[in-house]
Design a protein around this motif. Sequence first.
Motif, PDB file in Angstrom:
ATOM      1  N   ILE A  33       0.849  -1.187   0.000  1.00 38.75           N
ATOM      2  CA  ILE A  33       0.000   0.000   0.000  1.00 38.75           C
ATOM      3  C   ILE A  33       0.883   1.235   0.000  1.00 38.75           C
ATOM      4  CG2 ILE A  33      -1.715   1.323   1.285  1.00 38.75           C
ATOM      5  CD1 ILE A  33      -2.647  -1.384   2.461  1.00 38.75           C
ATOM      6  N   THR A  34       0.644   2.116  -0.966  1.00 41.18           N
ATOM      7  CA  THR A  34       1.322   3.410  -0.999  1.00 41.18           C
ATOM      8  C   THR A  34       0.278   4.464  -0.696  1.00 41.18           C
ATOM      9  OG1 THR A  34       2.883   2.610  -2.655  1.00 41.18           O
ATOM     10  CG2 THR A  34       2.717   4.992  -2.370  1.00 41.18           C
ATOM     11  N   TRP A  35       0.492   5.191   0.394  1.00 36.61           N
ATOM     12  CA  TRP A  35      -0.446   6.220   0.827  1.00 36.61           C
ATOM     13  C   TRP A  35       0.142   7.579   0.472  1.00 36.61           C
ATOM     14  CZ3 TRP A  35      -1.411   7.596   6.652  1.00 36.61           C
ATOM     15  CH2 TRP A  35      -2.476   8.491   6.743  1.00 36.61           C
ATOM     16  N   LEU A  36      -0.489   8.269  -0.465  1.00 38.98           N
ATOM     17  CA  LEU A  36      -0.046   9.595  -0.869  1.00 38.98           C
ATOM     18  C   LEU A  36      -0.762  10.614   0.015  1.00 38.98           C
ATOM     19  CD1 LEU A  36      -0.298   9.220  -4.745  1.00 38.98           C
ATOM     20  CD2 LEU A  36       1.669   8.797  -3.275  1.00 38.98           C
ATOM     21  N   VAL A  37       0.012  11.387   0.763  1.00 43.53           N
ATOM     22  CA  VAL A  37      -0.536  12.358   1.701  1.00 43.53           C
ATOM     23  C   VAL A  37      -0.132  13.751   1.246  1.00 43.53           C
ATOM     24  CG1 VAL A  37      -0.542  13.134   4.099  1.00 43.53           C
ATOM     25  CG2 VAL A  37      -0.372  10.697   3.582  1.00 43.53           C
ATOM     26  N   ARG A  38      -1.113  14.613   1.076  1.00 40.52           N
ATOM     27  CA  ARG A  38      -0.832  15.976   0.623  1.00 40.52           C
ATOM     28  C   ARG A  38      -0.049  16.768   1.671  1.00 40.52           C
ATOM     29  NH1 ARG A  38      -5.626  19.631  -1.664  1.00 40.52           N
ATOM     30  NH2 ARG A  38      -6.686  17.876  -0.736  1.00 40.52           N
ATOM     31  N   ALA A  39      -0.332  16.532   2.934  1.00 37.94           N
ATOM     32  CA  ALA A  39       0.334  17.277   4.014  1.00 37.94           C
ATOM     33  C   ALA A  39       1.841  17.025   3.986  1.00 37.94           C
ATOM     34  CB  ALA A  39      -0.230  16.866   5.370  1.00 37.94           C
ATOM     35  N   LEU A  90      -0.690  14.922  -6.723  1.00 38.85           N
ATOM     36  CA  LEU A  90      -0.949  14.100  -7.894  1.00 38.85           C
ATOM     37  C   LEU A  90      -1.222  14.995  -9.095  1.00 38.85           C
ATOM     38  CD1 LEU A  90      -1.327  11.246  -9.006  1.00 38.85           C
ATOM     39  CD2 LEU A  90      -3.718  11.405  -8.298  1.00 38.85           C
ATOM     40  N   GLU A  91      -0.417  14.839 -10.128  1.00 38.39           N
ATOM     41  CA  GLU A  91      -0.579  15.658 -11.337  1.00 38.39           C
ATOM     42  C   GLU A  91      -1.264  14.919 -12.470  1.00 38.39           C
ATOM     43  OE1 GLU A  91       2.984  17.529 -12.703  1.00 38.39           O
ATOM     44  OE2 GLU A  91       2.826  19.082 -11.179  1.00 38.39           O
ATOM     45  N   ARG A  92      -0.990  13.611 -12.558  1.00 40.61           N
ATOM     46  CA  ARG A  92      -1.506  12.881 -13.721  1.00 40.61           C
ATOM     47  C   ARG A  92      -1.640  11.403 -13.373  1.00 40.61           C
ATOM     48  NH1 ARG A  92       2.087  14.539 -16.659  1.00 40.61           N
ATOM     49  NH2 ARG A  92       3.560  12.852 -16.481  1.00 40.61           N
ATOM     50  N   VAL A  93      -2.675  10.774 -13.914  1.00 42.06           N
ATOM     51  CA  VAL A  93      -2.866   9.329 -13.810  1.00 42.06           C
ATOM     52  C   VAL A  93      -2.824   8.774 -15.221  1.00 42.06           C
ATOM     53  CG1 VAL A  93      -4.404   7.472 -13.097  1.00 42.06           C
ATOM     54  CG2 VAL A  93      -4.303   9.584 -11.750  1.00 42.06           C
ATOM     55  N   LEU A 121       3.613  12.412  -9.820  1.00 38.77           N
ATOM     56  CA  LEU A 121       3.547  13.394  -8.748  1.00 38.77           C
ATOM     57  C   LEU A 121       4.203  14.695  -9.173  1.00 38.77           C
ATOM     58  CD1 LEU A 121       4.397  11.110  -5.691  1.00 38.77           C
ATOM     59  CD2 LEU A 121       2.200  11.536  -6.800  1.00 38.77           C
ATOM     60  N   GLY A 122       3.878  15.765  -8.487  1.00 39.44           N
ATOM     61  CA  GLY A 122       4.382  17.092  -8.817  1.00 39.44           C
ATOM     62  C   GLY A 122       5.885  17.235  -8.738  1.00 39.44           C
ATOM     63  N   ASP A 123       6.531  16.402  -7.934  1.00 35.29           N
ATOM     64  CA  ASP A 123       7.989  16.495  -7.790  1.00 35.29           C
ATOM     65  C   ASP A 123       8.737  15.610  -8.781  1.00 35.29           C
ATOM     66  OD1 ASP A 123       7.551  13.973  -6.802  1.00 35.29           O
ATOM     67  OD2 ASP A 123       8.312  14.374  -4.794  1.00 35.29           O
TER      68      ASP A 123
END
Length: 113
Positions: A8-14, A59-62, A73-75
């Motif tokens: 599981i990869t949890w992408l957290v904006r914070a 998240l920029e693009r899927v 991702l943005g980075d």
Amino acid sequence: AEAAPSAITWLVRAAETRRPYARVDNDPLPQRDALAKFGNGLAGVGTSGTLSCVRGAELERVRTTATGLELALGDGRVVPCDHLVSLTGYRPDAALYRELHVHQCYASDGPMK
């Protein structure tokens, strides 16, 4: 044969310096407070076993691939995955259409029609 454990990869904006969930002082809903405490604890662990927490993710693009999805991702990082579950809990950013007089839903703040 036994199936391999799911990763599981949890992408957290914070960002790393902020908790993903704000806790409410004297929260009248103890389950909500327990859930926020648990989620903040998971995010604080970072990567452990099959859980990987990516902080400050935008998240920029899927993109669909032959084997699943790629999340850009943005980075510049790209996260491959089989499934994507979006559970943001945030209100939409209305800045894009704020001055266009778009009708907004009173419940979700999202644009209507």
